[in-house]
Design a protein around this motif. Structure first.
Motif, PDB file in Angstrom:
ATOM      1  N   VAL A  87      89.070  51.594   5.777  1.00 31.92           N
ATOM      2  CA  VAL A  87      88.776  51.845   4.334  1.00 31.92           C
ATOM      3  C   VAL A  87      89.398  53.256   4.102  1.00 31.92           C
ATOM      4  N   LEU A  88      89.366  54.147   5.010  1.00 35.24           N
ATOM      5  CA  LEU A  88      90.084  55.496   4.711  1.00 35.24           C
ATOM      6  C   LEU A  88      91.605  55.186   4.474  1.00 35.24           C
ATOM      7  N   ARG A  89      92.341  54.144   5.122  1.00 29.91           N
ATOM      8  CA  ARG A  89      93.570  54.074   5.141  1.00 29.91           C
ATOM      9  C   ARG A  89      93.774  53.509   3.591  1.00 29.91           C
ATOM     10  N   PHE A  90      92.888  52.524   3.124  1.00 29.06           N
ATOM     11  CA  PHE A  90      92.989  52.085   1.837  1.00 29.06           C
ATOM     12  C   PHE A  90      92.854  53.188   0.913  1.00 29.06           C
ATOM     13  N   TRP A  91      91.915  54.044   0.875  1.00 30.19           N
ATOM     14  CA  TRP A  91      91.813  55.122   0.102  1.00 30.19           C
ATOM     15  C   TRP A  91      92.954  55.967  -0.220  1.00 30.19           C
ATOM     16  N   VAL A 139      88.371  66.006   4.282  1.00 30.40           N
ATOM     17  CA  VAL A 139      87.111  65.325   4.487  1.00 30.40           C
ATOM     18  C   VAL A 139      86.116  65.763   3.247  1.00 30.40           C
ATOM     19  N   ARG A 140      86.349  66.673   2.569  1.00 25.66           N
ATOM     20  CA  ARG A 140      85.580  67.054   1.254  1.00 25.66           C
ATOM     21  C   ARG A 140      86.074  66.267   0.093  1.00 25.66           C
ATOM     22  N   VAL A 141      87.249  65.980   0.030  1.00 27.72           N
ATOM     23  CA  VAL A 141      87.952  64.932  -0.964  1.00 27.72           C
ATOM     24  C   VAL A 141      87.389  63.589  -0.659  1.00 27.72           C
ATOM     25  N   LEU A 142      87.431  63.325   0.664  1.00 21.36           N
ATOM     26  CA  LEU A 142      87.032  61.820   0.998  1.00 21.36           C
ATOM     27  C   LEU A 142      85.595  61.692   0.939  1.00 21.36           C
ATOM     28  N   GLU A 143      84.712  62.688   0.819  1.00 26.47           N
ATOM     29  CA  GLU A 143      83.308  62.841   0.655  1.00 26.47           C
ATOM     30  C   GLU A 143      83.157  62.525  -1.006  1.00 26.47           C
ATOM     31  N   GLN A 144      83.959  63.112  -1.602  1.00 25.51           N
ATOM     32  CA  GLN A 144      83.965  63.020  -3.171  1.00 25.51           C
ATOM     33  C   GLN A 144      84.285  61.405  -3.365  1.00 25.51           C
ATOM     34  N   ILE A 145      85.224  61.025  -3.018  1.00 23.68           N
ATOM     35  CA  ILE A 145      85.705  59.601  -3.192  1.00 23.68           C
ATOM     36  C   ILE A 145      84.649  58.713  -2.780  1.00 23.68           C
ATOM     37  N   ARG A 146      83.969  58.796  -1.521  1.00 24.70           N
ATOM     38  CA  ARG A 146      82.847  57.951  -1.260  1.00 24.70           C
ATOM     39  C   ARG A 146      81.702  58.184  -2.224  1.00 24.70           C
ATOM     40  N   HIS A 147      81.325  59.371  -2.496  1.00 27.15           N
ATOM     41  CA  HIS A 147      80.463  59.355  -3.624  1.00 27.15           C
ATOM     42  C   HIS A 147      80.567  58.642  -4.940  1.00 27.15           C
TER      43      HIS A 147
END
Length: 108
Positions: free
Chosen positions: A28-32, A56-64
């Protein structure tokens, strides 16, 4: 866009560590990474991805945006781009203020 990573000074997390922390699979991270231009993991000389706390902060935003706000990839991308356009002038001002502080402390 995230600033370049200096591997010697910043804590680095591997893709598996970040995936566990966010509760998603590594693919999922690779896809993002492919879908969000704001996010590019740094790589070791052997090609392994690693992330900083800023990543990680950007990834947390994306996940949210995707999982909580239920936005599409396109909608989340647009929302992140909008946030970046607001943040860019603030970052420029912050940089100028830091330069002024440096000049004031060097030449009393």
């Amino acid at each position: 866009m995230l600033k370049p990573v200096t591997p010697d000074t910043e804590k680095r997390l591997r893709i598996g560590q970040v995936a566990r922390r966010l509760g998603v699979e590594p693919y999922v991270l690779r896809f993002w990474e492919e879908e969000f231009p704001q996010l590019t993991a740094a790589r070791t000389s052997k090609g392994q991805r690693y992330y900083t706390e800023e990543h990680v902060r950007v990834l947390e935003q994306i996940r949210h945006l995707l999982y909580v706000e239920k936005l599409t990839i396109k909608g989340a991308r647009q929302k992140l781009e909008g946030a970046a356009s607001v943040r860019a002038p603030l970052d420029a001002i912050r940089g100028e203020l830091q330069e002024i502080r440096r000049l004031l402390t060097e030449n009393p």
